[in-house]
Design a protein around this motif. Structure first.
Motif, mmCIF file in Angstrom:
data_model
loop_
_atom_site.group_PDB
_atom_site.id
_atom_site.type_symbol
_atom_site.label_atom_id
_atom_site.label_comp_id
_atom_site.label_asym_id
_atom_site.label_seq_id
_atom_site.Cartn_x
_atom_site.Cartn_y
_atom_site.Cartn_z
ATOM 1 N N VAL A 110 -1.827 5.400 3.079
ATOM 2 C CA VAL A 110 -1.567 3.960 2.967
ATOM 3 C C VAL A 110 -2.866 3.185 2.819
ATOM 4 C CG1 VAL A 110 -0.724 1.936 4.243
ATOM 5 C CG2 VAL A 110 0.664 4.018 4.129
ATOM 6 N N SER A 111 -3.909 3.619 3.493
ATOM 7 C CA SER A 111 -5.208 2.967 3.358
ATOM 8 C C SER A 111 -5.676 2.989 1.906
ATOM 9 C CB SER A 111 -6.239 3.672 4.253
ATOM 10 O OG SER A 111 -7.522 3.112 4.082
ATOM 11 N N ILE A 112 -5.618 4.160 1.288
ATOM 12 C CA ILE A 112 -5.991 4.270 -0.124
ATOM 13 C C ILE A 112 -5.029 3.444 -0.975
ATOM 14 C CG2 ILE A 112 -6.295 5.861 -2.063
ATOM 15 C CD1 ILE A 112 -6.854 8.057 0.087
ATOM 16 N N GLY A 113 -3.746 3.463 -0.598
ATOM 17 C CA GLY A 113 -2.747 2.701 -1.342
ATOM 18 C C GLY A 113 -2.991 1.210 -1.317
ATOM 19 N N MET A 114 -3.506 0.688 -0.200
ATOM 20 C CA MET A 114 -3.815 -0.741 -0.142
ATOM 21 C C MET A 114 -4.973 -1.098 -1.071
ATOM 22 S SD MET A 114 -3.253 -2.071 3.768
ATOM 23 C CE MET A 114 -3.950 -0.702 4.675
ATOM 24 N N VAL A 115 -5.956 -0.223 -1.152
ATOM 25 C CA VAL A 115 -7.069 -0.474 -2.068
ATOM 26 C C VAL A 115 -6.572 -0.428 -3.511
ATOM 27 C CG1 VAL A 115 -9.329 0.323 -2.859
ATOM 28 C CG2 VAL A 115 -8.751 0.425 -0.433
ATOM 29 N N PHE A 116 -5.693 0.523 -3.809
ATOM 30 C CA PHE A 116 -5.119 0.577 -5.160
ATOM 31 C C PHE A 116 -4.366 -0.716 -5.471
ATOM 32 C CE2 PHE A 116 -1.592 1.370 -8.060
ATOM 33 C CZ PHE A 116 -2.238 1.977 -9.132
ATOM 34 N N ALA A 117 -3.536 -1.185 -4.515
ATOM 35 C CA ALA A 117 -2.770 -2.417 -4.733
ATOM 36 C C ALA A 117 -3.694 -3.608 -4.932
ATOM 37 C CB ALA A 117 -1.828 -2.660 -3.555
ATOM 38 N N ALA A 118 -4.788 -3.649 -4.174
ATOM 39 C CA ALA A 118 -5.740 -4.755 -4.310
ATOM 40 C C ALA A 118 -6.439 -4.705 -5.670
ATOM 41 C CB ALA A 118 -6.766 -4.705 -3.188
ATOM 42 N N GLU A 119 -6.842 -3.507 -6.077
ATOM 43 C CA GLU A 119 -7.487 -3.360 -7.389
ATOM 44 C C GLU A 119 -6.495 -3.679 -8.514
ATOM 45 O OE1 GLU A 119 -10.468 -3.013 -8.257
ATOM 46 O OE2 GLU A 119 -11.595 -2.085 -6.615
ATOM 47 N N LEU A 120 -5.246 -3.306 -8.343
ATOM 48 C CA LEU A 120 -4.227 -3.601 -9.348
ATOM 49 C C LEU A 120 -4.016 -5.112 -9.463
ATOM 50 C CD1 LEU A 120 -2.047 -2.595 -11.336
ATOM 51 C CD2 LEU A 120 -0.479 -2.424 -9.382
ATOM 52 N N ALA A 121 -3.931 -5.785 -8.331
ATOM 53 C CA ALA A 121 -3.765 -7.239 -8.352
ATOM 54 C C ALA A 121 -4.961 -7.912 -9.006
ATOM 55 C CB ALA A 121 -3.575 -7.757 -6.927
ATOM 56 N N CYS A 122 -6.145 -7.386 -8.758
ATOM 57 C CA CYS A 122 -7.350 -7.938 -9.385
ATOM 58 C C CYS A 122 -7.314 -7.716 -10.894
ATOM 59 C CB CYS A 122 -8.580 -7.298 -8.765
ATOM 60 S SG CYS A 122 -10.145 -8.012 -9.289
ATOM 61 N N ALA A 123 -6.918 -6.509 -11.307
ATOM 62 C CA ALA A 123 -6.833 -6.194 -12.737
ATOM 63 C C ALA A 123 -5.801 -7.064 -13.440
ATOM 64 C CB ALA A 123 -6.500 -4.722 -12.937
ATOM 65 N N ALA A 124 -4.761 -7.463 -12.691
ATOM 66 C CA ALA A 124 -3.709 -8.303 -13.255
ATOM 67 C C ALA A 124 -4.057 -9.788 -13.173
ATOM 68 C CB ALA A 124 -2.391 -8.032 -12.538
ATOM 69 N N GLY A 125 -5.221 -10.106 -12.636
ATOM 70 C CA GLY A 125 -5.642 -11.499 -12.542
ATOM 71 C C GLY A 125 -4.994 -12.267 -11.411
ATOM 72 N N GLY A 145 0.783 -1.229 0.000
ATOM 73 C CA GLY A 145 0.000 0.000 0.000
ATOM 74 C C GLY A 145 0.811 1.273 0.000
ATOM 75 N N HIS A 146 2.126 1.155 0.137
ATOM 76 C CA HIS A 146 2.950 2.350 0.306
ATOM 77 C C HIS A 146 3.373 3.000 -1.011
ATOM 78 C CE1 HIS A 146 2.955 1.094 4.421
ATOM 79 N NE2 HIS A 146 3.779 2.045 4.793
ATOM 80 N N THR A 147 3.464 2.244 -2.089
ATOM 81 C CA THR A 147 3.906 2.853 -3.348
ATOM 82 C C THR A 147 2.918 3.934 -3.785
ATOM 83 O OG1 THR A 147 5.049 0.831 -4.006
ATOM 84 C CG2 THR A 147 4.535 2.419 -5.747
ATOM 85 N N PHE A 148 1.643 3.573 -3.852
ATOM 86 C CA PHE A 148 0.616 4.558 -4.192
ATOM 87 C C PHE A 148 0.414 5.543 -3.040
ATOM 88 C CE2 PHE A 148 -3.739 6.060 -5.020
ATOM 89 C CZ PHE A 148 -3.645 6.380 -6.375
ATOM 90 N N GLY A 149 0.507 5.060 -1.809
ATOM 91 C CA GLY A 149 0.341 5.931 -0.647
ATOM 92 C C GLY A 149 1.377 7.032 -0.589
ATOM 93 N N HIS A 150 2.636 6.682 -0.819
ATOM 94 C CA HIS A 150 3.693 7.704 -0.838
ATOM 95 C C HIS A 150 3.477 8.689 -1.976
ATOM 96 C CE1 HIS A 150 6.897 5.267 1.611
ATOM 97 N NE2 HIS A 150 5.993 5.840 2.367
ATOM 98 N N ALA A 151 2.970 8.205 -3.109
ATOM 99 C CA ALA A 151 2.691 9.103 -4.228
ATOM 100 C C ALA A 151 1.618 10.123 -3.843
ATOM 101 C CB ALA A 151 2.254 8.306 -5.454
ATOM 102 N N ILE A 152 0.592 9.670 -3.123
ATOM 103 C CA ILE A 152 -0.437 10.603 -2.645
ATOM 104 C C ILE A 152 0.182 11.646 -1.727
ATOM 105 C CG2 ILE A 152 -2.447 10.800 -1.131
ATOM 106 C CD1 ILE A 152 -3.390 8.096 -2.203
#
Length: 354
Positions: free
Chosen positions: A262-277, A241-248
């Motif tokens: 970091v909370s938003i970053g974890m959701v982004f990471a989860a959505e990214l993993a879902c998009a990547a299958g 969650g920190h890559t997107f979180g630090h960007a924010i």
């Protein structure tokens, strides 16, 4: 009292009132101590300073700005100057009393003075206790990004005085829960179960599971860093969650609380993993459920993708032009996702944009 050992190298003490015992853990032969605290924690900083003086140690208290304003080269240089003026040697100690920004700063100054003097951390926020003060990561920010200048410098001891948590504003306490919930997703699902059992109680320092949540989150970090101090492999999972979180944080000039980002970053990471299958939709949904149940944000404004992507490409995990993310295959099954496609990235961003 609860004690978590970090690889047998140092202990994290979790106990009401333990900040008064700093002098007992600084080590033998210490003649001088620099107590670094934010303006908002002056009373506790003075209390720690006096406790050191009572043990015959020449202790000097110095106040630094609150929040991310403390983590600058200018502030670090001011602290180096004080260490030089007071004749600090390698047998002396720096003490960080404050939230994660202060423990990061104090640790960095200790790591770089005379190429390394001891540091004792006294975290005063939930975020500092479960994350920043444990593990030996130190750093300051630059105009280009967060924690881009830093060092690995394990503390001599960490004292988590849980009495201090009752003084935290609710929003700051809740923000610290993001790192606890992160530990649940990457290693310890019991944390998620405890939060789900009574989300409102999880937001209170006097909640029935507060101590267990803190202990479990610290134990997760202690186990990971004891195996991989310098983030060569396993420790990267703590950046979930920190890559997107630090960007924010970067694009908002560090005005947003770290835990919220970091909370938003974890959701982004989860959505990214879902998009990547890689990750099932129900686990993505559980991210939103766990985070929103305690009042953490899970969405971000649209129209800022270009600047967020630029900030992510400065992340420490990036290799060349290849973006790298910590994602999940399932709860407690973190993996690396290297080089996601632009379509996967923008799909993840769109899923959390509003």
């Amino acid at each position: 009292m609860s004690v978590v050992s970090v690889g047998g190298d140092y202990d994290v003490v979790i106990e009401a009132g333990c900040s008064a015992r700093v002098a007992d853990v600084v080590g033998d032969g210490v003649q001088r101590a620099l107590v670094v605290h934010p303006d908002s924690m002056r009373p506790l900083g003075d209390k720690v300073t006096e406790s050191l003086r009572d043990k015959g140690i020449d202790a000097y208290a110095v106040s630094v700005p609150d929040a991310e304003d403390a983590k600058t080269a200018v502030v670090a240089a001011d602290l180096w100057a004080l260490l030089g003026q007071h004749g600090f040697t390698r047998s002396d100690v720096v003490v960080g009393v404050g939230g994660g920004t202060v423990t990061d700063l104090a640790g960095f100054v200790a790591a770089t003075w005379l190429r390394g003097v001891p540091v004792v951390q006294v975290p005063t926020t939930l975020l500092g206790m479960v994350d920043a003060a444990v593990g030996g990561k130190t750093g300051i920010n630059t105009a280009e990004g967060k924690n881009l200048v830093g060092s690995f410098h394990p503390p001599r001891a960490v004292l988590c005085d849980v009495d201090v948590l009752s003084t935290l504003p609710r929003a700051d306490y809740v923000a610290g829960l993001a790192e606890i919930i992160k530990a649940g997703f990457i290693v310890d699902p019991v944390i998620l179960d405890l939060v789900a059992e009574d989300p409102e109680a999880a937001t209170r320092p006097d909640g029935p599971h507060t101590l267990e949540l803190i202990e479990r989150a610290i134990a997760v970090k202690a186990e990971v860093v004891s195996q991989d101090l310098k983030e060569s492999s396993l420790r990267e999972i703590l950046n979930y969650g920190h890559t997107f979180g630090h960007a924010i944080e970067h694009v908002e000039h560090y005005r947003r609380r770290h835990g919220e980002a970091v909370s938003i970053g974890m959701v982004f990471a989860a959505e990214l993993a879902c998009a990547a299958g890689v990750l099932a939709r129900d686990v993505v949904d559980r991210h939103r459920e766990a985070l929103t149940s305690v009042g953490l944000p899970t969405a971000y404004e649209s129209g800022r993708w270009a600047e967020l992507e630029t900030a992510m490409r400065r992340d420490k995990k990036t290799r060349g032009s290849l973006l790298r993310f910590v994602v999940l295959e399932d709860i407690a099954r973190p993996v690396r996702l290297e080089g996601p496609t632009e379509d996967q990235l923008t799909t993840a961003y769109a899923a959390l944009s509003h």
